[in-house]
Design an enzyme around this catalytic site. Structure first.
Site, PDB file in Angstrom:
ATOM      1  N   GLU A   1      -6.216  -0.923  13.889  1.00 14.40           N
ATOM      2  CA  GLU A   1      -5.534  -2.186  14.185  1.00 14.40           C
ATOM      3  C   GLU A   1      -5.169  -2.301  15.658  1.00 14.40           C
ATOM      4  O   GLU A   1      -5.259  -3.381  16.256  1.00 14.40           O
ATOM      5  CB  GLU A   1      -4.284  -2.329  13.312  1.00 14.40           C
ATOM      6  CG  GLU A   1      -4.556  -2.389  11.820  1.00 14.40           C
ATOM      7  CD  GLU A   1      -5.544  -3.468  11.431  1.00 14.40           C
ATOM      8  OE1 GLU A   1      -5.621  -4.506  12.124  1.00 14.40           O
ATOM      9  OE2 GLU A   1      -6.262  -3.277  10.429  1.00 14.40           O
TER      10      GLU A   1
ATOM     11  N   GLU B   1       0.852  -1.190   0.000  1.00 15.15           N
ATOM     12  CA  GLU B   1       0.000   0.000   0.000  1.00 15.15           C
ATOM     13  C   GLU B   1       0.887   1.240   0.000  1.00 15.15           C
ATOM     14  O   GLU B   1       2.060   1.184   0.360  1.00 15.15           O
ATOM     15  CB  GLU B   1      -0.907   0.031   1.234  1.00 15.15           C
ATOM     16  CG  GLU B   1      -1.610  -1.260   1.562  1.00 15.15           C
ATOM     17  CD  GLU B   1      -2.508  -1.781   0.453  1.00 15.15           C
ATOM     18  OE1 GLU B   1      -2.791  -1.017  -0.493  1.00 15.15           O
ATOM     19  OE2 GLU B   1      -2.902  -2.952   0.524  1.00 15.15           O
TER      20      GLU B   1
ATOM     21  N   ASP C   1     -34.895  22.925   6.994  1.00 22.10           N
ATOM     22  CA  ASP C   1     -33.656  22.163   7.193  1.00 22.10           C
ATOM     23  C   ASP C   1     -33.306  21.320   5.976  1.00 22.10           C
ATOM     24  O   ASP C   1     -32.134  21.136   5.641  1.00 22.10           O
ATOM     25  CB  ASP C   1     -33.786  21.228   8.406  1.00 22.10           C
ATOM     26  CG  ASP C   1     -33.975  21.972   9.706  1.00 22.10           C
ATOM     27  OD1 ASP C   1     -33.461  23.106   9.812  1.00 22.10           O
ATOM     28  OD2 ASP C   1     -34.632  21.430  10.619  1.00 22.10           O
TER      29      ASP C   1
ATOM     30  N   ASP D   1     -30.340  16.977   7.664  1.00 20.62           N
ATOM     31  CA  ASP D   1     -29.538  18.072   7.120  1.00 20.62           C
ATOM     32  C   ASP D   1     -29.838  18.356   5.654  1.00 20.62           C
ATOM     33  O   ASP D   1     -29.836  19.504   5.226  1.00 20.62           O
ATOM     34  CB  ASP D   1     -28.042  17.761   7.263  1.00 20.62           C
ATOM     35  CG  ASP D   1     -27.595  17.691   8.708  1.00 20.62           C
ATOM     36  OD1 ASP D   1     -28.253  18.325   9.559  1.00 20.62           O
ATOM     37  OD2 ASP D   1     -26.592  17.004   8.995  1.00 20.62           O
TER      38      ASP D   1
END
Length: 471
Positions: free
Chosen positions: A223, A205, A432, A291
């Site tokens: 982890e 990675e 909203d 929202d």
């Protein structure tokens, strides 16, 4: 999240496992043989993995269908027991290598450490970052857990530590190989002797301290949760959720789900520097406010805090995701959203900025300032927005006012702004969230929504806001 006994993850030798049929949903031609094989490997790896002899425990689910149903349930997907595109999309997201479901005994392990003072050692480093950056990321990751417990972590520079940290590729010495770039990012062993507590990171990675590649601090904090005895969480907002999501550059706060889990093992610390830990919204909370709401290619996206619910047509159960798991470059929270179907775009608003998106992709040149739409500079945010495809007009709400934007000519209509109460009497002086469907506008104000008829220009029904989520 329920903390439990973890065992080291097992990445199986598939050639020694008896293949079981994996059912697919919809048009089976849409799924390649490669996808089907990938899904079977995924389920064998993360749902009731076999022991070293390739034998399932007697009480474990043995069929691919049962494992697939468990996987869909774990991630809040529609539970069908059939492989579909949505399920496959989740399977292909980068994630932790520890199983989600499955208890098996390979190494001796315990529920938690029997001491509060733990040591760690960085055995080697990734070439992607400086030594200082790696050390800072790991120190910060341990602090996430020590801030909320009596645990203390001390670094050793040689010898054997409780938690040995290393980078490796493919087969790296523990019989559980990594898989190359993306996919499986890292894994960790639960408390105990031998490999107990150790954390391994896939050096195929690209590790970073930013949003590029994979953020080492975020993966390490996850982890180390395993190193301390935590299982994966079903809560998509939890740090211990198995799928990787970059959560932004702002100060990281351990979600409440993780705090409850780790404190059930070790108790609370003396003083929590961040006592307000973010919680995942409960769609059936009677006080729930929303929202933003928008349609997207036939689905409905319902935003709350740093999450959104994804509601498919003809489906009752909405799927909950972190907004950044779909759009990493967007802010954690948004103010408003609307779809422009004929252009296959959605527009997202946050503060004085807005973004145009085509599916997962942000269009070049965005974000832009909302003042470029013709709004006065004193308007600090858009609280709600709704588009009408038949007229090409979009209503933009801010404070107690509403503007009407002409998406075709890219100008604000004259005679605006107007007072919300005057144009839509009875819904209150703020909005909203809002959306339109079948000739009705649905206005959300706190925990209430108003069904407003466009034809009769009046409220025809008042409902709880969360009824859109089938609560």
């Amino acid at each position: 999240m329920h903390p439990g006994v973890l065992a080291a993850f097992l990445f199986l030798s598939w050639t020694h496992c008896r293949a079981l049929p994996l059912p697919s949903g919809g048009d089976e031609d849409d799924l390649s043989e490669e996808d089907l094989q990938f899904a079977e490997r995924y389920l064998r790896s993360y749902y009731h993995p076999t022991n070293l002899a390739g034998i399932l425990k007697e009480n474990a689910a043995s069929s691919m269908t049962e494992r697939l149903r468990e996987m869909q349930s774990f991630f809040g997907l529609e539970v069908t027991g059939k492989l579909d595109d949505n399920t496959l999309d989740v399977m292909k997201k980068p994630r932790c290598g520890v199983p989600d479901v499955g208890e098996y005994n390979v190494f001796p392990r315990t529920l938690k450490w029997s001491k509060m003072n733990l040591t760690y050692r960085i055995v080697n480093y990734t070439p992607d970052m400086t030594h200082s950056e790696v050390e800072k990321a790991f120190k910060k990751a341990f602090k996430v857990w020590s801030d909320v417990t009596p645990l203390n972590f001390t670094r050793l520079h040689d010898g054997i530590a409780d938690i040995m940290i290393s980078f490796g590729i493919k087969e790296h010495g523990d019989f559980y190989p990594f898989d190359g770039p993306s996919g499986l990012l890292a894994h960790a062993f639960p408390p105990g002797p031998n490999y107990g507590g150790d954390a391994h990171f896939d050096d195929d990675e690209t590790w970073t301290s930013s949003s590029k590649g994979y953020n080492l601090f975020l993966v390490a904090a996850h982890e180390f949760g395993h190193s301390l005895g935590l299982d994966h969480s079903k809560d998509p907002g939890a740090l211990m959720f198995p799928i990787y999501t970059y959560t932004g550059k702002s100060h990281f706060m351990l979600p409440d789900d993780d705090v409850q889990g780790i404190q059930s093992l070790y108790g609370p610390g003396d003083e929590d520097p961040n006592p307000k830990h973010p919680k995942t919204p409960d769609k059936c909370d009677p006080s729930l406010s929303l929202d933003a709401i928008t349609s997207l290619r036939g689905e409905t996206m319902i935003f709350k805090d740093r999450f959104f619910w994804r509601l498919h047509p003809q489906q009752v159960d909405a799927e909950l995701f972190l907004t950044k798991s779909f759009w990493p470059e967007l802010p954690n929270r948004i103010d408003a959203a609307y779809e422009h179907p004929s252009h296959d775009l959605i527009f997202i608003f946050r503060g004085r900025k807005f973004w145009a998106l085509n599916g997962y992709d942000i269009l070049e040149g965005y974000p832009k300032k909302i003042s470029e739409l013709g709004l006065p500079k004193e308007v600090k945010k858009i609280s709600a927005a709704v588009h009408f495809e038949d007229t090409g007009k979009t209503l933009l709400f801010s404070g107690n006012q509403v503007w009407r934007y002409d998406d075709t000519n890219h100008i604000m209509d004259k005679d605006y702004p107007r007072l919300i109460e005057e144009d839509f009497p009875g819904i209150g002086d703020k909005v909203d969230a809002v959306y339109e469907k079948n000739g009705y506008i649905y206005f959300f104000n706190g925990p209430i929504q108003f069904e407003y008829s466009i034809w009769s220009n009046r409220i025809v029904r008042v409902m709880p806001a969360n009824s859109i989520l089938w609560c």
